[in-house]
Design an enzyme around this catalytic site. Structure first.
Site, PDB file in Angstrom:
ATOM      1  N   LYS A 121       4.916  -1.384 -37.491  1.00  0.00           N
ATOM      2  CA  LYS A 121       5.276  -0.005 -37.616  1.00  0.00           C
ATOM      3  C   LYS A 121       5.566   0.693 -38.859  1.00  0.00           C
ATOM      4  O   LYS A 121       5.118   2.072 -38.858  1.00  0.00           O
ATOM      5  CB  LYS A 121       6.705   0.129 -36.810  1.00  0.00           C
ATOM      6  CG  LYS A 121       6.517  -0.126 -35.498  1.00  0.00           C
ATOM      7  CD  LYS A 121       7.898  -0.505 -34.583  1.00  0.00           C
ATOM      8  CE  LYS A 121       7.671  -1.064 -33.100  1.00  0.00           C
ATOM      9  NZ  LYS A 121       8.649  -1.240 -32.526  1.00  0.00           N
ATOM     10  N   GLN A 172      14.824  -2.458 -33.214  1.00  0.00           N
ATOM     11  CA  GLN A 172      13.876  -3.317 -32.746  1.00  0.00           C
ATOM     12  C   GLN A 172      14.501  -4.345 -31.712  1.00  0.00           C
ATOM     13  O   GLN A 172      15.525  -5.028 -32.103  1.00  0.00           O
ATOM     14  CB  GLN A 172      12.923  -4.060 -33.788  1.00  0.00           C
ATOM     15  CG  GLN A 172      12.047  -4.977 -33.366  1.00  0.00           C
ATOM     16  CD  GLN A 172      10.838  -4.405 -32.641  1.00  0.00           C
ATOM     17  OE1 GLN A 172      10.529  -3.222 -33.100  1.00  0.00           O
ATOM     18  NE2 GLN A 172      10.355  -4.597 -31.352  1.00  0.00           N
ATOM     19  N   ASP A 223      12.455   6.075 -29.560  1.00  0.00           N
ATOM     20  CA  ASP A 223      11.742   5.137 -28.739  1.00  0.00           C
ATOM     21  C   ASP A 223      11.844   5.918 -27.123  1.00  0.00           C
ATOM     22  O   ASP A 223      11.386   5.394 -26.448  1.00  0.00           O
ATOM     23  CB  ASP A 223      12.803   3.692 -28.565  1.00  0.00           C
ATOM     24  CG  ASP A 223      11.866   2.700 -29.378  1.00  0.00           C
ATOM     25  OD1 ASP A 223      10.710   2.818 -29.259  1.00  0.00           O
ATOM     26  OD2 ASP A 223      12.573   1.984 -29.662  1.00  0.00           O
TER      27      ASP A 223
END
Ligand code: NDP
Length: 283
Positions: free
Chosen positions: A53, A97, A120
């Site tokens: 990422k 995460q 997200d």
């Protein structure tokens, strides 16, 4: 024989798109979008995901910051960190995460991220927005799946779509996005009776199960568009999807490979979502 939907090439194109957008945004607003990735503990898979990422952010010109916290961090400390980032005007996107260590409540953590910085798309406000058709941040993997389907020029109108898997992060949002495009959607799961009979009806089949190579050629309608979200490691250490690539390749009209399919698209769509968050804050 199926046509391959190349996630690597498509994700590279999306990242180029983002790169150009970042340049324009910097010229217009005097700063680049900023993404903060929080990683808790030392889960090796999470470290790889975070590295990828950060690499994608660097490529596109998105500013990225990494916050590394020890596995022993308390839930309270993590929530405080998120609060600080919510209040920081130079931060546009916040990603924690997953998975988190067992002593931390993931739901609480997701809820703590400001909705407009939730890159997200997991925050309840964004989930609700998706389901009632309001402006929202769409989760990266489902957004990537749709982009892959669209890259083929496939018209979803009136088609039969089957999504195998009903998780909040993949199955359910993919189903809603397909519904929004006028597909007739069936969601299958572990209690579905005669799964093969259900999947054989699908013009579009999305597998998001987490069971190596469980969708075999005899479960697929000839000519179907098959998207494999699964990422599984075999005992031999090989990365495989939920779709048995070789047998499905012979039957399907389109297929996504693993690796090099939905995985890279997820990361590219995260970059897109960071732009979305930036714009929702500056405009
Ligand atoms: P979850 O474990 O949360 O959900 C799996 C779903 O599959 C559940 O709904 C479950 O049903 C269903 N299922 C399990 N066994 C069967 C079965 N035998 N028949 C039919 N359905 C079954 O997984 P995720 O949605 O988080 O992830 C799915 C896969 O996608 C994993 O391999 C994961 O690694 C991968 N993934 C890949 C990403 C990418 O970027 N490419 C991103 C996110 C995930 P039930 O609800 O009844 O238990």
């Amino acid at each position: 024989m199926a046509q391959i939907i190349d996630g690597k090439a498509l994700s590279a194109a999306v990242k180029e798109e983002v790169k150009a957008e970042v340049l324009q945004l910097e010229a217009r607003f005097g700063r680049r979008p900023c993404l903060v990735v929080i990683i808790v503990g030392e889960n090796p898979a999470s470290q790889v995901y975070v590295r990828n990422k950060v690499k994608a952010a660097e490529f596109t010109g998105i500013e990225s910051r990494q916050v590394e916290l020890p596995a022993s961090v308390s839930e309270e400390e993590l929530l405080e960190t998120i609060k600080g980032l919510n209040d920081d005007p130079s931060v546009d996107g916040i990603l924690v995460q997953l998975p988190l260590p067992k002593h931390i409540d993931e739901e609480k953590v997701i809820d703590a991220i400001a909705r407009e910085k939730d890159v997200d798309g997991f925050h309840p406000g964004n989930v609700a927005g998706l389901w009632i058709g309001k402006d929202c941040i769409v989760p990266c993997t489902p957004a990537g799946v749709m982009r892959m389907i669209d890259s083929t020029g496939y018209d979803l109108n009136g088609k039969s779509a089957v999504v195998v898997g009903r998780s909040n992060i993949v199955g359910k949002p993919v189903a809603k996005l397909l519904l929004d495009r006028n597909a007739t959607v069936t969601i299958a799961h572990s209690r579905t009776r005669d799964l093969a009979a259900v999947t054989r009806e699908a013009d579009v089949l999305v597998a998001a199960v987490g069971r190596p190579q469980m969708i075999t050629g005899n479960m697929v309608k000839p000519g179907a568009l098959v998207i494999d979200v699964g990422i599984n490691r075999t005992d031999e250490g090989k990365l495989v999807g939920d779709v048995d690539y070789d047998s499905v390749f012979e039957v399907a009209g389109w297929i996504t490979p693993v690796p090099g399919g939905v995985g890279p698209m997820t990361i590219a769509m995260l970059m897109k979502n960071t732009i979305h968050c930036f714009l929702s804050r500056v405009e």
